[in-house]
Design an enzyme around this catalytic site. Structure first.
Site, short mmCIF file in Angstrom:
data_model
loop_
_atom_site.label_atom_id
_atom_site.label_comp_id
_atom_site.label_asym_id
_atom_site.label_seq_id
_atom_site.Cartn_x
_atom_site.Cartn_y
_atom_site.Cartn_z
N HIS A 1 0.86 -1.18 0.00
CA HIS A 1 0.00 0.00 0.00
C HIS A 1 0.89 1.22 0.00
O HIS A 1 1.84 1.30 0.77
CB HIS A 1 -0.88 0.01 1.25
CG HIS A 1 -1.96 -1.02 1.23
ND1 HIS A 1 -3.05 -0.93 0.42
CD2 HIS A 1 -2.09 -2.18 1.91
CE1 HIS A 1 -3.82 -1.98 0.60
NE2 HIS A 1 -3.27 -2.76 1.50
N CYS B 1 -0.64 2.02 -5.05
CA CYS B 1 -1.39 3.21 -5.43
C CYS B 1 -0.40 4.37 -5.58
O CYS B 1 0.52 4.49 -4.79
CB CYS B 1 -2.40 3.58 -4.34
SG CYS B 1 -3.53 2.25 -3.96
#
Lengths: 581, 363
Positions: B135, B177
């Site tokens: 992440h 991301c």
């Protein structure tokens, strides 16, 4: 052109290769390999499979520069020689052996990783050698053994006596550590299999496939290195490496209705050939009748022989399949041992083992708690002693004045207590006690503790999972039902020669209790961020206001003539007769 | 033929390394472990041996109690492809995957007792593939839900590697991301970078498996895996094809790449320069004869000492010996300086207050 030249070179190497081998074949080999598989059906309908691979090397690893390794793996041989290791026992386990329902295990290990080592008396700095050893083993076995340091290492004084030859047992040469949080998966099995002389390509090791082995209730793989007697006169030392793997296949997880087992059902493969390097390769199936009645179990194909032995104080019968005998693979190319129950099992027939134990955490809340251990002696008339070793991490502060040992309602004073209190962030608690267990009794040992608040950087990334307390170890000499005779180690099966036996009237057993999971009070880890935001906001608002009040000067502002819109609006208002803006 | 020979000598590397990092913990991040394992599988298949791969997995998914099929990690639904395999070797597991350990592996500043399998022993002729997943956000990548690594730190680590001559060329792939923010700050030469999404975009996951209950892979790595499955050790596919993998229609995010620091043209860079392993074989026509005399080797064994009396095993539970184990005599230590000073102060104050005449009552 290039490919042909490469092939020529390879052929030349191959031609030169077998030369030294042929010259060597007449001489005596110094190392031997024996492999064995023991299938024991358990009272609950599950089946336990224990693999043992024993390499015995008739050489002294400690003296002289040994450079030619054949069956004994070089990685472990050099480790033993370089670090002055006398005995090494490393076990990686996933699951828990339920002694109460499954019976005494042949060799149990606690959940997680367990490492205990005896060093040679010539080693001057044992702690430094211990640290180096755990780092090297973590690289070999892909396990996080490098987390073994002084906060989880203890020096037991009465348990863990050497299993190999020893002339003196100064316990300062012993180190014991357990990592209960360690996960065991394929990456630990792969290097373990690579240590076997035939790898996982031939012999009994072809059955070791990770997808089946980890879909089980209990999986334990271990490596044991120790010096043993070379022969009956015991005047010379040989080094023995035992690799053991115990797995218990769950009847319910297999999803079938019947309780019948076969090698194919357990491992999804069968035995096809033997390891050419093994001098002995056998499969034993435990067909002992329960309650001395007729047999419960039927095995097929018919075994090559039947062997009777006294194991763990009880007379047991085994069906033996000798993979090296030529008659075994005559009829079919593969051997699939099948076990069928002759009559359905009664739950009232389940035998209760003589010694079993249980441990749990009592209390409520996040401040205090209590560790309770229950030890059961179910022998009808014999009492025997047991040594209990407990290692508790420093962040559970034990109060030794609350230690109580109660048997049959009365206090039971241990004959020997060794307690070493913990030092914060440096050493764990160590409690060793020698307790006499009366016949047919339950002993309850309780000790209270207080949970410490760690510094916020000391918490692991998932602190709400809880913190593990390693299993406690019970070592006992349990009285045998049948007296055991002294047998020759080389002729008897490997599973009978794990522990050196002293006299036949009792046998040694080492049990482990459950590991415990306790919650420590954890802070809200977002608080540092919240505090910084709040403080900065308060400071900015207060200081900013004061600064403005003190330093702002006021001056009169000329009214502006107004923009275009205002002028147009004034023109319209003049027409209307209203005062201008 | 001339072009082929030229191409053989064009890339200047002699060995290949791979550092594959999965930074997420917990069962619902199964897809990050599957991402890393699929790159591991491709890299092993194309020839890089385990000794040259540093694999860091922050959590164990294969033997997780929630995994309905233990010892497996699947990348395609309906359990088509098990990327965990049978001979995986994980070098850094679980709590060992931290920012500090990652930077130590890259820069080589490792404690001396670290085993070889946990070290990145690259030299100035190594091509290194670094793959990271987890992440992330604008300028950072989260490690195990408790710490982050920023793009500035990463760029500085690569600069340290360059100055210590620890790589010839480096390929950096990141699947998080806002992944493109991680390569914005690189300033060392010979680095090519790929990311799964631009700044401001999220990388999305591919498909859930209802049997396992989680999403199995991220989209970008899924299509990279499909692309790599077509590559074999002798293929001539170049980097431009890798840049085309996963257009916006399939990936929903826009993958990005950065080649301005790289000296060669991506058209000339083979996929196997980074994902495969170079084996420069020299053919020789001379013969070697091996020593047939093993007896000489074996006789170097020193003569063993034979004991005069038989050795014996230790007793496992010597009750009498244990009970009579005398506790160690605590040596008497003279009182330390602080205690002495304290008592001296107390006595001085006493005599100053009450006078010297009380001395005779003390002695």
């Amino acid at each position: 052109g290039a490919m042909a030249a490469a092939e020529l070179l390879v052929l030349l190497l191959v031609a030169a290769g077998p030369g030294p081998g042929r010259a060597d074949s007449g001489r005596e080999r110094r190392d031997t390999l024996r492999e064995e598989l023991l299938l024991s059906p358990l009272p609950t309908g599950d089946v336990a499979a224990t693999f043992q691979f024993r390499t015995r090397w008739d050489a002294d690893l400690q003296r002289g520069a040994v450079s030619h390794y054949r069956l004994f793996p070089k990685a472990l041989g050099r480790l033993v020689a370089a670090l002055g290791v006398r005995e090494l026992h490393l076990a990686l386990t996933h699951g828990f052996w339920r002694t109460r329902y499954w019976g005494q295990p042949p060799l149990q290990a606690p959940a997680g990783a367990e490492l205990w080592v005896w060093f040679q008396p010539t080693v001057t700095d044992v702690d430094k050698a211990w640290k180096e050893l755990s780092n090297i083993l973590s690289g070999i076995f892909c396990a996080s053994l490098n987390f073994i340091d002084s906060t989880n290492t203890v020096i037991p004084t009465a348990s863990f006596k050497p299993l190999g030859l020893a002339n003196g047992t100064d316990h300062h040469l012993l180190r014991y550590a357990v990592l209960p949080r360690e996960v065991v998966c394929t990456e630990n099995l792969t290097p373990w299999k690579k240590l076997l002389p035939c790898g996982s390509k031939a012999g009994l090791a072809v059955l070791l496939k990770a997808e089946r082995l980890f879909h089980s209730s209990y999986h334990s793989q271990a490596v044991h290195i120790r010096p043993v007697c070379r022969d009956a006169s015991c005047l010379a030392v040989s080094w023995e490496l035992r690799q053991t793997l115990t797995v218990v296949f769950d009847f319910f997880a297999s999803g079938q209705g019947k309780k019948d087992w076969s090698l194919f059902k357990m491992f999804s493969r069968t035995l096809t050939d033997t390891c050419p390097l093994a001098s002995q390769s056998k499969v034993y199936v435990d067909i002992s009748p329960k309650n001395k009645e007729k047999e419960l179990l039927e095995v097929s194909p018919p075994p090559t022989s039947v062997h009777e032995a006294v194991v763990q104080g009880d007379r047991k019968t085994y069906a033996v399949y000798d993979l090296l005998s030529p008659s075994l693979f005559n009829t079919s190319r593969s051997l699939n041992v099948q076990l069928k129950w002759k009559r359905p099992q009664d739950s009232s027939e389940m035998p209760i083992p003589t010694l079993h134990a249980q441990r749990y955490v009592g209390g409520y809340g996040l401040q205090t708690g209590e560790i309770c251990t229950l030890i059961y002696n179910t022998h009808p008339y014999r009492a025997f002693p047991v040594i209990l070793l407990e290692t508790v991490p420093w962040y559970l502060r034990l109060y030794v004045h609350t230690l109580t040992i109660i048997t049959k309602g009365k206090e039971n004073k241990p004959s020997y207590i060794h307690y070493q209190p913990a030092q914060d962030r440096r050493r764990p608690h160590l409690l060793e006690m020698l307790i006499q267990l009366p016949a047919n009794s339950v002993t309850k040992i309780t000790i209270q503790f207080e949970r410490a608040l760690l510094k916020w950087t000391e918490y692991p990334p998932d602190p709400n999972h809880g913190f593990y307390v390693g299993s406690s170890v019970l070592s006992a000499l349990v009285p045998s039902v049948t007296a055991m005779k002294d047998v020759d180690v080389e002729q008897s099966p490997l599973f009978t020669s794990l522990f050196p036996s002293s006299d036949g009237s009792s046998y040694f057993v080492r049990l482990y209790t459950e590991p415990l999971l306790v919650n420590l009070p954890t802070p809200d880890f977002s608080m540092p961020y919240n505090v910084i935001c709040l403080t900065c906001t308060v400071v900015a608002v207060c200081y900013g206001s004061f600064y403005n009040l003190l330093t702002r000067t006021f001056h009169v502002e000329e009214p502006s003539r107004g923009g275009l819109a205002k002028r147009l609006a004034n023109v319209i208002r003049k027409f209307r007769g209203v005062p201008p803006l | 033929f001339q072009d082929q020979a030229e191409q053989f000598f064009r890339s200047g590397h002699t060995n290949n390394w791979a550092v594959l990092v999965c930074t997420s913990r917990f069962w619902f991040n199964y897809r990050h472990v599957a991402n890393t394992l699929s790159v591991y599988r491709s890299v092993k298949r194309l020839g890089i041996p385990d000794s040259h791969i540093v694999l860091m997995l922050a959590d164990d998914m294969a033997c997780n109690p929630r995994n309905p099929k233990p010892a497996t990690v699947f990348s395609h639904k309906n359990m088509e492809l098990n990327v965990y395999g049978d001979d995986v070797e994980v070098d850094y597991r679980s709590y060992e995957v931290t920012v500090e350990n990652f930077l130590r592996v890259l820069t080589g500043r490792i404690p001396p007792s670290t085993p070889r399998s946990k070290r990145l022993l690259s030299d100035d002729r190594s091509n290194i593939l670094i793959y990271m997943t987890g992440h992330g956000g604008n300028g950072f990548l989260k490690f195990q839900d408790s710490e982050e690594i920023t793009n500035v730190e990463l760029a500085d680590a690569f600069e340290q590697m360059w100055q210590k001559r620890r790589y010839n060329e480096l390929l950096f792939i990141i699947d998080t991301c806002q992944g493109a923010s991680m390569y914005e700050r690189f300033y060392s030469p010979n680095i090519m970078a790929l990311a799964s999404s631009q700044v401001g975009e999220d990388s999305l996951s591919h498909q859930p498996d209802l049997g396992i209950g989680v999403h199995l892979m991220d989209r970008y790595t899924f299509y990279v895996l499909e692309f790599l499955e077509e590559i074999h050790p002798a293929s001539q596919t170049n980097m431009n094809d890798l840049f085309q993998v996963c257009p916006k229609s399939l990936c929903v995010s826009t993958p990005g790449h950065r080649t301005d620091l790289f000296q060669r043209d991506p058209q000339n860079v083979l996929i196997t320069d980074f994902f495969g392993s170079v084996r420069k074989v020299e053919i020789t026509t001379e013969t070697l004869s091996l020593d047939r005399d093993v007896a000489a080797v074996e006789s170097k064994f020193p003569e063993e000492e034979v004991a005069t009396e038989p050795l014996k095993y230790a007793e496992q539970l010597p009750v009498a010996q244990i009970i009579h184990q005398k506790p160690k005599q605590k040596d008497w230590h003279p009182p330390g300086g602080f205690i002495l000073g304290l008592w001296a102060l107390i006595i001085m104050v006493f005599f100053k207050t009450y006078g010297i005449k009380h001395m005779k009552h003390v002695f």
